[in-house]
Design an enzyme around this catalytic site. Structure first.
Site, PDB file in Angstrom:
ATOM      1  N   ARG A   1       0.577  -1.140   0.078  1.00  0.00           N
ATOM      2  CA  ARG A   1       0.368   0.332  -0.167  1.00  0.00           C
ATOM      3  C   ARG A   1       0.691   1.335  -0.009  1.00  0.00           C
ATOM      4  O   ARG A   1       1.071   1.561   0.191  1.00  0.00           O
ATOM      5  CB  ARG A   1      -0.483  -0.379   1.740  1.00  0.00           C
ATOM      6  CG  ARG A   1      -1.990  -0.472   1.062  1.00  0.00           C
ATOM      7  CD  ARG A   1      -3.182  -0.642   0.207  1.00  0.00           C
ATOM      8  NE  ARG A   1      -3.796  -1.555  -0.360  1.00  0.00           N
ATOM      9  CZ  ARG A   1      -4.143  -2.598  -0.646  1.00  0.00           C
ATOM     10  NH1 ARG A   1      -3.605  -2.198  -0.901  1.00  0.00           N
ATOM     11  NH2 ARG A   1      -5.366  -3.476  -0.855  1.00  0.00           N
TER      12      ARG A   1
ATOM     13  N   GLU B   1      -1.584   7.564  -5.210  1.00  0.00           N
ATOM     14  CA  GLU B   1      -2.015   7.157  -7.002  1.00  0.00           C
ATOM     15  C   GLU B   1      -2.587   7.269  -7.411  1.00  0.00           C
ATOM     16  O   GLU B   1      -2.927   6.651  -8.876  1.00  0.00           O
ATOM     17  CB  GLU B   1      -1.428   5.292  -6.524  1.00  0.00           C
ATOM     18  CG  GLU B   1      -1.990   4.552  -6.322  1.00  0.00           C
ATOM     19  CD  GLU B   1      -2.557   3.156  -5.685  1.00  0.00           C
ATOM     20  OE1 GLU B   1      -2.485   2.526  -6.479  1.00  0.00           O
ATOM     21  OE2 GLU B   1      -1.054   3.353  -5.409  1.00  0.00           O
TER      22      GLU B   1
END
Length: 335
Positions: free
Chosen positions: A237, A266
Site C-alpha cells: 500500500r 496514486e
C-alpha cells in the site's frame, strides 16, 4: 439484480463476463461497467444499481455511503483485499452489505516483488534501452549477488510468506516482522523485531495492510534505522511510505534504491493512460528523476489467475448476499 462496476477496465469486463455463466443458476444479474472511479462527484452514477463493485482507490467515506443508500444500493463489493478507504462503522449503521476478496494469487504479488528487485538490482531496464541503442557498455549496471544477502519481509501474511519462500529459494537469509507472527514463516526465515529487520536487511520488502498504525511505517526515523545503502520495495500500500522522507533518504544515499508498485497519491494517476498529459504531482515527478528508483503502476496483482480469482470470489460474495447466507468475506466494524 444490477451491478455497476466503478473504476473498471477492459480486463475487468472480460474477467467478470467470463465468470457470469458459472453463477447463472444462482444469480439473475446484469453488469454495467463504468470507467469513472467512485467518489462524491461520481456517486450519482450508481442510481439504479442494487450493488456496486469497486477497486482499491474508490472513496467509500460516510458521505458517499449515505448517498449510495439513498440511490437504492444495498451491497458494496470490493474486488480487492484492502479496505482502508472504507468507513466500516458508517456501512454498518446504514445496513450495507460489504464484502471483499481477502486474497487473490498471493504468488502474483510476490513474483512481481522479485521482478522489481531483480530489475532494480541488475539494471535490466536500463540495459535493455542501452542495447537497443547499440550501447554495450557495462559501466553503471553493476549489481549485487542476491544469494547470501539478507531480505527483510515486513508483514508475513499470505503475500509475505510467498515472497519469503522465493527469496529463501534464492539462498537469501530471510528475516520477518509481523505483530501477529505466522508459524509458517519459520520454514523460510527468522522472526525479529522491526528495528532489527531494518538494521540488518540489504533489501526490505513491505507486505502489510494499511491501517492507522502502519501509515507511514517507513518514515524519516525508520529510514535512518535501515542499513545504509539498502533497497526498499513496496508492493503493498502506498501509504506505508512517507514519500518526502524517502526522497530525502535517496538524496543523502542512506537509501540505496527504491522500487514501488503503489504510491500514496496514486488515485489520480494509476490505471489510465496519461501519456498525453502532464503529471501534476511534484513528489511523483521528483521520484522519477532518480536513476535508482523503479516505479510500476499497481500491476503486482495483474495476472490471469489473479483476475479469475477476483471475479469468482466477488460473484460468490454477491451470491451469498442475494441468498441471505453468511458470507465468509463480509466486512463489519463489529467483527
Amino acid at each position: 439484480m444490477q451491478v455497476k462496476f466503478f473504476g473498471s477496465q477492459p480486463y475487468d469486463q472480460r474477467s467478470f463476463e467470463a465468470h457470469r455463466e458459472d453463477f447463472s443458476s444462482e444469480l439473475d444479474i446484469s453488469f454495467e461497467f463504468l470507467n469513472a472511479e467512485l467518489d462524491k462527484h461520481t456517486v450519482a452514477l450508481a442510481e439504479g444499481a442494487d450493488a456496486i463493485c469497486v477497486f482499491v482507490n474508490a472513496q467509500l467515506d460516510r458521505e458517499v455511503l449515505e448517498r449510495l443508500v439513498e440511490l437504492g444500493v444495498r451491497a458494496v463489493l470490493l474486488r480487492c483485499a484492502g479496505f482502508n478507504n472504507l468507513d466500516l462503522e458508517a456501512a454498518d449503521e446504514l445496513g450495507l452489505f460489504v464484502a471483499r476478496v481477502p486474497a487473490y494469487s498471493p504468488e502474483a504479488v510476490a513474483e512481481h516483488t522479485l521482478a522489481l528487485t531483480m530489475t532494480l538490482n541488475r539494471h535490466t531496464h536500463r540495459a535493455f534501452n542501452r542495447v537497443r541503442e547499440g550501447n554495450f557498455a557495462l559501466d553503471g549496471l553493476l549489481g549485487m549477488t542476491l544469494h547470501g544477502k539478507t531480505v527483510g519481509i515486513v508483514g508475513t501474511g499470505r503475500i509475505g510468506l510467498a515472497t519469503a519462500a522465493i527469496f529463501h529459494g534464492l539462498g537469501c537469509r530471510v528475516l520477518g516482522f509481523d505483530p501477529v507472527p505466522a508459524a509458517a514463516f519459520e520454514q523460510y526465515g527468522t522472526a525479529v523485531e522491526l528495528d532489527t529487520l531494518l538494521a540488518e536487511s540489504d533489501i526490505v520488502s513491505l507486505h502489510c495492510p494499511l491501517f492507522q498504525s502502519t501509515h507511514h511505517l517507513i518514515n524519516a526515523d525508520s529510514l535512518q534505522k535501515m542499513k545504509s545503502g539498502a533497497m526498499l520495495i513496496n508492493t503493498s500500500r502506498g501509504g506505508l511510505i512517507d514519500t518526502p522522507a524517502v526522497i530525502e533518504a535517496l538524496k543523502s544515499h542512506q537509501l540505496g534504491a527504491l522500487a514501488i508498485d503503489v504510491y500514496e497519491q496514486e488515485a489520480p494517476l494509476f490505471f489510465a493512460d496519461r501519456s498525453a498529459d502532464f503529471i501534476d504531482d511534484d513528489l511523483f515527478v521528483r521520484l522519477m528523476t532518480f536513476p535508482n528508483v523503479l516505479i510500476t503502476g499497481h500491476q503486482g496483482f495483474f495476472t490471469r489467475e489473479a483476475l479469475s480469482e477476483i471475479a469468482d470470489t466477488t460473484l460468490k460474495n454477491l451470491a451469498d448476499f442475494a441468498a441471505g447466507r453468511d458470507c465468509p468475506h463480509r466486512l463489519s466494524s463489529i467483527n
